[in-house]
Structures are given as C-alpha cells and as structure tokens.
Scaffold this motif. Structure first.
Motif, PDB file in Angstrom:
ATOM      1  N   UNK A  21       0.812  -1.216   0.000  1.00  0.00           N
ATOM      2  CA  UNK A  21       0.000   0.000   0.000  1.00  0.00           C
ATOM      3  C   UNK A  21       0.843   1.263   0.000  1.00  0.00           C
ATOM      4  N   UNK A  22       1.940   1.250   0.743  1.00  0.00           N
ATOM      5  CA  UNK A  22       2.824   2.411   0.808  1.00  0.00           C
ATOM      6  C   UNK A  22       3.650   2.566  -0.467  1.00  0.00           C
ATOM      7  N   UNK A  23       4.140   1.437  -0.981  1.00  0.00           N
ATOM      8  CA  UNK A  23       5.033   1.503  -2.138  1.00  0.00           C
ATOM      9  C   UNK A  23       4.312   1.979  -3.398  1.00  0.00           C
ATOM     10  N   UNK A  24       2.994   1.794  -3.462  1.00  0.00           N
ATOM     11  CA  UNK A  24       2.253   2.203  -4.660  1.00  0.00           C
ATOM     12  C   UNK A  24       2.493   3.677  -4.987  1.00  0.00           C
ATOM     13  N   UNK A  25       2.554   4.516  -3.963  1.00  0.00           N
ATOM     14  CA  UNK A  25       2.756   5.951  -4.194  1.00  0.00           C
ATOM     15  C   UNK A  25       4.192   6.231  -4.650  1.00  0.00           C
ATOM     16  N   UNK A  26       5.154   5.502  -4.093  1.00  0.00           N
ATOM     17  CA  UNK A  26       6.544   5.633  -4.528  1.00  0.00           C
ATOM     18  C   UNK A  26       6.679   5.193  -5.984  1.00  0.00           C
ATOM     19  N   UNK A  27       6.014   4.114  -6.320  1.00  0.00           N
ATOM     20  CA  UNK A  27       6.068   3.534  -7.662  1.00  0.00           C
ATOM     21  C   UNK A  27       5.638   4.548  -8.721  1.00  0.00           C
TER      22      UNK A  27
END
Length: 444
Positions: free
Chosen positions: A330-336
């Motif tokens: 869930x957190x990495x989606x924004x970084x991606x």
C-alpha cells in the motif's frame, strides 16, 4: 530414481525411508514448479500482448483509451472464468486426485494459448476475431483456475514436517515469476526480431511455440506420484461426493476471507505487470523495451524473494509476514507512480524492478496460509475457490479500474490510492484468518 519411484508406487508414504520421501518431495516440487511456469508463461504472454497489441489489432475503430478498455475487458474475462476452473478441478482434485486434475489443467491452458497465435485480426474477420479471442481467454482462465491449488498441494502434501510447509509450498509459486520472465523475454526477443512487424505477426510466435513447453510439462506431470495426504483420505474412505458444495457449507468464512486477503496482492500485481505497458507506452511515452526489461528484472528478483518469504513465514508466522507485505504494498504504490512520472529511465527501471518485493512478502506465505485453512478431503476445492474468487474481485478488474481512473484523473496517484485501499482490505481479512503455522492440519 526409478527404484524409488517403484517403491513409492507400491508402499504407503508412511513406510518410505527419509531418502525416498525426500526424492518424492523433490519430484513433486519440480513437477509443480515447471508445470506452473509453463501455464503462467501462457497466461502472462496474453497479459503482456494485451497492453501492447490487442487494442489496435482487435479494436482498431476505438480511440486509444476505449480500445485499451475493450482489450482489458477480454483480458478480465479470463479472471471471471478462473473460479469456474477452481470449482471444476477442485471437485476432481478432491475426488480422484491432485495429479489427474493437474494434467487436465495443463492441456486446457496450453491448447488455448497455442490457438491464440492463429486468431485473425479485425481487418480480416471483423469483430469475430475478438469473439474467438474471448472464447480462448475463457478456456485459459478455466485451466489456470484449477492449476494453483493442485500445484501447491502437490508440493505441500509431500512435506514430512509441519515446520517447513511455508517454504515447500512457496516453490510451485516460483512458476509465476518464472513464467513472467519467459513471457516478457519472448515478447522482447521477438519484438527485436520482427521490428515493425511485431504488431502484425511477431507477437504470434511466442504463443505458437508454447506448445513445445506444454509437451514438456505433460511429460513431467505424467511421471509424478499422488500425494500422501490424498492417498490417506482415499484409504480412509473419506473422499467427499461433492467437495465444492461441502466446503462452501462448512467453511464459507475461510473461502471469503482468503479471497479478500488476496486483494492487496493480486490487484497491484496485474497493475505492475500488465497495465504498466499501456500506461507506460501510451500515457508516459516510455520505451516498450525499457518496460519489458524492467519487468524481466522484477521477475528475477521474485525468484529469490518468494521462497525467502515462505521461509520467513515458517519462522515468524504466516499471518504476520503476509500483513507486513500488505502494508508495504500500500505504501510503495505511491513511490512507484512517483518514480514512473519522473520519466527517467533509471528511476523507472528501479521502480518496476522493486515493485514485486512487497507483493512477494504476501505471495510467498500465501500458498500455505490459504491451504492450511482447509482439511485434506476439501483442501483442493477450498484453497482453489478462495484463491481464485479474488480473480473476480481484484485481478481481472484491476487493469480496467486503473485505466478508468487514469482516463478521469490523468494521474497515477489515483491508481496508487486504489492499490492502498486493496492493501487495507487485505490487512483486515488476514487479521481475521486463523494462523496454522507449524500446526498439524491433517488430523482435522
């Protein structure tokens, strides 16, 4: 090897020596892993080409976004068919055995994929090309729907101790990154060889050569033995007459929760590995070969992180590792999406290569987490239904939802928010599941 196979076929699993049992376990893992690799090669090949070719080839009269939605709608039908495959092959897997069901799934998937290579485009037969493609996609989905449960159980039910089930069950799941690697490698290779002809004929060659892999997988699966757990169920006379109906009557909570637990794993996966091609090439104008190479890199990383995550789940608990993976996804989606929108090739490459690491923290333990929820006589049906119902909720709709969100917002962050919502659903569902890590599951 031949002597061990003969002994195993005439003696109960409990009478095998440690060396004989290890030999059977290795063969079961290999059969599950190689067969699953072949099936997922077929499935991912379709996924990759959908984002690159099918919108233009089968829906040329639509504008780019509408054509992409139409192509991904056909893609999604394969996911709708997967629970049907889970029910069909779950029934036979719990009635006549894991091995027979797995041979049938391989044939269904392989023949359908081979025939995709020969489907004419819109210019030749009009809309009928899309109709034929849809039928073959549904057949593919039915085959894959019965594949996962059988390949996982084939390995897990040969594990002699409770302490290694997570690690053992994770190995057949290497078929996913291995199939992803082979599919993208084939597309990348034939893209280079065919050049401008890729959209007309180059994409067809990887589908056609898949029939060779099907022959290899069939040869391997015909030579394996049935699992000790299923043989024990058969010897006790406790084979269920209608295992699908029985598992829905006795374990509806587990079926629903395992499906919901997969929301944060499956939806992001198909955004990261299928939707990224239409988004990257169509919206961001990134190089097709850059995206293919990056997904290849991600699949290679997964060959390590999936079994590592299964091993971690044996040490620290299935549920705990799975929930860590859901939160990180869930957190990495924004970084991606932040990295993709830089349009910097090195940053885009890193974003895609790392995208499956949080996912793998869920996918590694997932096989054991789901299969352990059901007793042996209902395990193929229960695990397959729970796993494949997520295809309707998450995997199939994910590229469609991502495409629609992009059309409305023109922002990758809206898609990241969708991934985060899926991750929260997974966290809640997993918290409600029982954790059977290192416990006896065959006495139920």
């Amino acid at each position: 090897m031949a002597v061990t196979g003969t002994i195993a076929s005439t003696r109960p699993a409990s009478a095998l020596s440690e060396a004989e049992h290890r030999g059977q376990l290795r063969r079961a893992i290999l059969a599950g892993m190689i067969g699953t690799t072949i099936e997922w090669y077929d499935f991912f090949l379709y996924s990759t080409v959908t984002g690159l070719v099918f919108a233009k080839l089968f829906f040329p009269e639509s504008d780019r976004l509408v054509g992409t939605l139409e192509a991904f709608s056909v893609y999604a039908l394969g996911f709708v068919a997967r629970p049907l495959g889970a029910a069909i092959f779950g029934h036979y897997g719990d009635r006549i055995g894991r091995k027979s069901a797995l041979i049938a799934t391989l044939l269904l998937m392989g023949i359908a994929t081979f025939l995709v290579a020969f489907v004419p485009g819109y210019e030749i037969i009009g809309i009928w090309g899309a109709v034929i493609l849809t039928i073959l996609r549904v057949v593919q989905g039915i085959g894959v729907g019965g594949e996962w449960g059988g390949s996982v159980l084939l390995a897990m039910e040969w594990a002699r101790t409770n302490q290694h089930r997570g690690f053992v069950a994770s190995w057949p799941q290497l078929g996913v990154p291995a199939g992803l690697f082979l599919a993208n490698f084939a597309v990348l290779g034939f893209s280079a060889l065919s050049g401008d002809g890729f959209a007309s004929w180059g994409w067809r060659v990887p589908f056609a050569i898949s029939i060779v892999l099907v022959g290899l997988g069939l040869w391997i699966r015909l030579g394996i033995q049935e699992t000790p757990a299923f043989r024990a169920v058969r010897e006790k006379g406790s084979v269920e007459r209608a295992p699908v109906a029985e598992v829905l009557r006795r374990h509806p909570r587990e079926v629903v929760l395992t499906a919901l637990a997969r929301m944060g794993e499956q939806a992001p996966f198909y955004i990261f590995t299928a939707f990224v091609f239409s988004y990257g090439v169509g919206e961001l104008k990134l190089s097709r070969d850059l995206l293919l190479s990056a997904v290849l890199g991600a699949s290679l990383v997964s060959l390590v992180t999936i079994p590592l995550s299964g091993w971690l789940s044996d040490r620290f608990g299935r549920r705990r590792i799975y929930m860590v993976g859901a939160a990180l996804t869930g957190l990495y989606a924004f970084v991606y999406f932040a990295l993709l929108q830089t349009l910097s090739p090195p940053l885009v490459f890193v974003a895609i290569v790392l995208s499956l690491v949080p996912h793998d923290l869920m996918y590694g333990p997932q096989a054991a987490l789901i299969a352990e929820c059901f007793p042996g006589r209902l395990r193929y049906s229960g695990a397959s239904l729970g796993y494949q119902l997520a295809s309707i909720l998450a995997g199939g709709p994910a590229p469609l939802i991502a495409t629609a969100l992009l059309a409305q917002t023109h922002s990758g962050y809206a898609i990241a928010a969708f991934i985060a919502i899926c991750a929260v659903i997974s966290l809640i569902a997993t918290a409600l599941l029982a954790d059977h890590t290192n416990r006896d599951i065959d006495s139920r």
